[in-house]
Write a protein that holds these residues in place. Structure first.
Motif, PDB file in Angstrom:
ATOM      1  N   TYR A 193       0.843  -1.207   0.000  1.00 46.87           N
ATOM      2  CA  TYR A 193       0.000   0.000   0.000  1.00 46.87           C
ATOM      3  C   TYR A 193       0.876   1.253   0.000  1.00 46.87           C
ATOM      4  O   TYR A 193       0.645   2.191  -0.773  1.00 46.87           O
ATOM      5  N   LEU A 194       1.878   1.275   0.864  1.00 45.92           N
ATOM      6  CA  LEU A 194       2.774   2.430   0.954  1.00 45.92           C
ATOM      7  C   LEU A 194       3.532   2.629  -0.353  1.00 45.92           C
ATOM      8  O   LEU A 194       3.632   3.755  -0.861  1.00 45.92           O
ATOM      9  N   PHE A 195       4.055   1.551  -0.915  1.00 47.57           N
ATOM     10  CA  PHE A 195       4.810   1.630  -2.166  1.00 47.57           C
ATOM     11  C   PHE A 195       3.943   2.193  -3.292  1.00 47.57           C
ATOM     12  O   PHE A 195       4.367   3.087  -4.034  1.00 47.57           O
ATOM     13  N   ALA A 196       2.727   1.684  -3.427  1.00 46.57           N
ATOM     14  CA  ALA A 196       1.840   2.147  -4.495  1.00 46.57           C
ATOM     15  C   ALA A 196       1.478   3.618  -4.315  1.00 46.57           C
ATOM     16  O   ALA A 196       1.463   4.393  -5.279  1.00 46.57           O
ATOM     17  N   THR A 197       1.209   4.015  -3.082  1.00 42.15           N
ATOM     18  CA  THR A 197       0.811   5.403  -2.830  1.00 42.15           C
ATOM     19  C   THR A 197       1.954   6.368  -3.111  1.00 42.15           C
ATOM     20  O   THR A 197       1.786   7.361  -3.831  1.00 42.15           O
ATOM     21  N   GLU A 202       4.686  10.412  -6.551  1.00 43.86           N
ATOM     22  CA  GLU A 202       5.914  10.912  -7.163  1.00 43.86           C
ATOM     23  C   GLU A 202       5.760  11.042  -8.677  1.00 43.86           C
ATOM     24  O   GLU A 202       6.262  11.993  -9.279  1.00 43.86           O
ATOM     25  N   GLU A 203       5.059  10.097  -9.302  1.00 51.24           N
ATOM     26  CA  GLU A 203       4.828  10.174 -10.748  1.00 51.24           C
ATOM     27  C   GLU A 203       4.063  11.439 -11.126  1.00 51.24           C
ATOM     28  O   GLU A 203       4.237  11.982 -12.219  1.00 51.24           O
ATOM     29  N   MET A 204       3.215  11.910 -10.215  1.00 50.09           N
ATOM     30  CA  MET A 204       2.430  13.116 -10.475  1.00 50.09           C
ATOM     31  C   MET A 204       3.131  14.380  -9.991  1.00 50.09           C
ATOM     32  O   MET A 204       2.564  15.467 -10.054  1.00 50.09           O
ATOM     33  N   GLY A 205       4.352  14.229  -9.489  1.00 53.30           N
ATOM     34  CA  GLY A 205       5.093  15.387  -9.007  1.00 53.30           C
ATOM     35  C   GLY A 205       4.685  15.841  -7.624  1.00 53.30           C
ATOM     36  O   GLY A 205       4.937  16.987  -7.237  1.00 53.30           O
ATOM     37  N   ILE A 206       4.068  14.944  -6.841  1.00 55.61           N
ATOM     38  CA  ILE A 206       3.637  15.270  -5.481  1.00 55.61           C
ATOM     39  C   ILE A 206       4.585  14.583  -4.505  1.00 55.61           C
ATOM     40  O   ILE A 206       4.657  13.350  -4.462  1.00 55.61           O
ATOM     41  N   HIS A 207       5.319  15.367  -3.742  1.00 54.78           N
ATOM     42  CA  HIS A 207       6.273  14.810  -2.782  1.00 54.78           C
ATOM     43  C   HIS A 207       5.747  15.043  -1.373  1.00 54.78           C
ATOM     44  O   HIS A 207       5.645  16.180  -0.913  1.00 54.78           O
ATOM     45  N   ASP A 208       5.401  13.960  -0.699  1.00 49.23           N
ATOM     46  CA  ASP A 208       4.908  14.021   0.674  1.00 49.23           C
ATOM     47  C   ASP A 208       6.050  13.601   1.601  1.00 49.23           C
ATOM     48  O   ASP A 208       6.455  12.438   1.610  1.00 49.23           O
ATOM     49  N   ARG A 209       6.579  14.538   2.372  1.00 48.50           N
ATOM     50  CA  ARG A 209       7.756  14.260   3.204  1.00 48.50           C
ATOM     51  C   ARG A 209       7.489  13.180   4.248  1.00 48.50           C
ATOM     52  O   ARG A 209       8.371  12.366   4.548  1.00 48.50           O
ATOM     53  N   TYR A 210       6.289  13.167   4.793  1.00 49.85           N
ATOM     54  CA  TYR A 210       5.917  12.162   5.791  1.00 49.85           C
ATOM     55  C   TYR A 210       5.965  10.755   5.188  1.00 49.85           C
ATOM     56  O   TYR A 210       6.598   9.842   5.738  1.00 49.85           O
ATOM     57  N   LEU A 211       5.321  10.573   4.041  1.00 48.07           N
ATOM     58  CA  LEU A 211       5.323   9.261   3.399  1.00 48.07           C
ATOM     59  C   LEU A 211       6.713   8.887   2.896  1.00 48.07           C
ATOM     60  O   LEU A 211       7.090   7.710   2.899  1.00 48.07           O
ATOM     61  N   TRP A 212       7.472   9.893   2.454  1.00 42.78           N
ATOM     62  CA  TRP A 212       8.823   9.616   1.958  1.00 42.78           C
ATOM     63  C   TRP A 212       9.705   9.059   3.075  1.00 42.78           C
ATOM     64  O   TRP A 212      10.440   8.090   2.878  1.00 42.78           O
ATOM     65  N   ARG A 213       9.611   9.661   4.251  1.00 46.64           N
ATOM     66  CA  ARG A 213      10.390   9.144   5.382  1.00 46.64           C
ATOM     67  C   ARG A 213       9.921   7.744   5.760  1.00 46.64           C
ATOM     68  O   ARG A 213      10.741   6.861   6.044  1.00 46.64           O
ATOM     69  N   LEU A 214       8.623   7.513   5.743  1.00 47.49           N
ATOM     70  CA  LEU A 214       8.108   6.195   6.107  1.00 47.49           C
ATOM     71  C   LEU A 214       8.567   5.119   5.130  1.00 47.49           C
ATOM     72  O   LEU A 214       8.868   3.993   5.539  1.00 47.49           O
ATOM     73  N   GLN A 215       8.631   5.451   3.835  1.00 47.79           N
ATOM     74  CA  GLN A 215       9.075   4.423   2.892  1.00 47.79           C
ATOM     75  C   GLN A 215      10.553   4.104   3.102  1.00 47.79           C
ATOM     76  O   GLN A 215      10.967   2.952   2.939  1.00 47.79           O
ATOM     77  N   GLU A 216      11.348   5.095   3.503  1.00 49.59           N
ATOM     78  CA  GLU A 216      12.757   4.823   3.810  1.00 49.59           C
ATOM     79  C   GLU A 216      12.880   3.928   5.042  1.00 49.59           C
ATOM     80  O   GLU A 216      13.648   2.950   5.044  1.00 49.59           O
ATOM     81  N   LEU A 217      12.135   4.252   6.089  1.00 49.82           N
ATOM     82  CA  LEU A 217      12.188   3.463   7.319  1.00 49.82           C
ATOM     83  C   LEU A 217      11.661   2.044   7.095  1.00 49.82           C
ATOM     84  O   LEU A 217      12.215   1.069   7.623  1.00 49.82           O
ATOM     85  N   THR A 218      10.603   1.926   6.313  1.00 44.63           N
ATOM     86  CA  THR A 218      10.017   0.615   6.043  1.00 44.63           C
ATOM     87  C   THR A 218      10.973  -0.253   5.238  1.00 44.63           C
ATOM     88  O   THR A 218      11.152  -1.449   5.527  1.00 44.63           O
ATOM     89  N   ALA A 219      11.610   0.333   4.233  1.00 43.33           N
ATOM     90  CA  ALA A 219      12.577  -0.416   3.428  1.00 43.33           C
ATOM     91  C   ALA A 219      13.725  -0.926   4.291  1.00 43.33           C
ATOM     92  O   ALA A 219      14.170  -2.075   4.146  1.00 43.33           O
ATOM     93  N   ALA A 220      14.210  -0.087   5.200  1.00 37.30           N
ATOM     94  CA  ALA A 220      15.313  -0.490   6.072  1.00 37.30           C
ATOM     95  C   ALA A 220      14.915  -1.669   6.954  1.00 37.30           C
ATOM     96  O   ALA A 220      15.714  -2.591   7.188  1.00 37.30           O
ATOM     97  N   ARG A 221      13.691  -1.664   7.438  1.00 38.17           N
ATOM     98  CA  ARG A 221      13.231  -2.760   8.290  1.00 38.17           C
ATOM     99  C   ARG A 221      13.094  -4.058   7.497  1.00 38.17           C
ATOM    100  O   ARG A 221      13.431  -5.137   7.991  1.00 38.17           O
ATOM    101  N   ILE A 222      12.597  -3.961   6.277  1.00 34.10           N
ATOM    102  CA  ILE A 222      12.469  -5.168   5.452  1.00 34.10           C
ATOM    103  C   ILE A 222      13.846  -5.709   5.095  1.00 34.10           C
ATOM    104  O   ILE A 222      14.071  -6.927   5.093  1.00 34.10           O
ATOM    105  N   GLU A 223      14.791  -4.815   4.808  1.00 34.02           N
ATOM    106  CA  GLU A 223      16.157  -5.237   4.500  1.00 34.02           C
ATOM    107  C   GLU A 223      16.773  -6.009   5.662  1.00 34.02           C
ATOM    108  O   GLU A 223      17.571  -6.928   5.463  1.00 34.02           O
ATOM    109  N   ALA A 224      16.411  -5.625   6.876  1.00 28.31           N
ATOM    110  CA  ALA A 224      16.998  -6.258   8.061  1.00 28.31           C
ATOM    111  C   ALA A 224      16.365  -7.606   8.390  1.00 28.31           C
ATOM    112  O   ALA A 224      16.887  -8.346   9.231  1.00 28.31           O
TER     113      ALA A 224
END
Length: 236
Positions: A193-197, A202-224
């Motif tokens: 859900y987070l990835f799709a949103t 981003e494809e539409m040129g909308i950068h949401d800082r809150y979601l951007w940080r969450l996708q970074e944190l989520t990716a790090a957790r999955i990597e671990a």
């Protein structure tokens, strides 16, 4: 983006639909309820058309007909994973999900869709069935002003009721990412859900800082997380 389709694939599970999950103090919405709410919303709609403000999955999966769409900004509202807990769609009893909602404060840039004037009733019903399954809802429909390149509009959206027992307003970004990296239901994972949103924004040129940080944190957790083979993943 740090969060990738590969990260999402690691969390894929085959989870059957457990059906309606009861919540204390809430009951399933009936057809009569949907009919009443739809009639009220259509009667309240502005004369220049009924527009719907999308800020999450409605952006990439609107599931209703529309005749126009625009980028729009809602002031006084922001995106937040604050609607809990989801034990069915993107979570389960062992690892519940938390849903994205529109909460008070800040601003939110999303998309507005205009519903076809000659099919309002059918499309409002489709929208209500998608967004509301229990009453009293924690996530009621409401009218808000938004700004677009084509001018100011009054639009329909679904926003968090902070008085609801389902409001979770005290999760840190780290705690939210813990949920997003693990929860999965019959419709898929929270990470999906987070990835799709984020990717569609981003494809539409909308950068949401809150979601951007969450996708970074989520990716790090999955990597671990330890890697699992396909048999182990399907058995989870």
């Amino acid at each position: 983006m740090t969060l990738t389709a590969d990260h999402v694939a690691r969390l894929a599970r085959d989870i059957p639909d457990p059906g309606f999950q009861p919540v204390d103090g809430m009951v399933p919405i009936t057809q009569a309820d949907y009919d009443e709410i739809a009639a009220e919303l259509i009667a309240q709609a502005p004369k220049d058309g009924l527009w719907v403000f999308a800020y999450g999955s409605l952006i990439w999966n609107p599931d209703f007909d529309f005749t126009d769409k625009r980028i729009a900004r809602a002031r006084g509202w922001h995106r937040a994973f604050c609607l809990g807990w989801d034990y069915r769609f993107r979570g389960n009893r062992e690892q519940p999900g938390v849903m994205l909602a529109l909460d008070r404060g800040g601003s939110c840039t999303g998309v507005v869709y205009r519903l076809p004037d000659d099919a309002l009733d059918a499309n409002i019903h489709r929208l209500l069935r998608r967004e509301m399954s229990m009453r009293p809802t924690a996530f009621p429909p409401r009218w808000i002003p938004v700004e677009t390149d084509g001018g100011r509009l009054t639009v329909l959206t679904f926003a968090m009721n902070r008085k609801s027992g389902r409001y979770i307003g005290d999760l840190s970004d780290e705690q939210t990412a813990d949920v997003l990296a693990t929860a999965c239901g019959f419709r898929g994972s929270m990470a999906e859900y987070l990835f799709a949103t984020v990717s569609h924004l981003e494809e539409m040129g909308i950068h949401d800082r809150y979601l951007w940080r969450l996708q970074e944190l989520t990716a790090a957790r999955i990597e671990a997380m330890p890697q699992m083979d396909a048999a182990e993943t399907s058995a989870r």
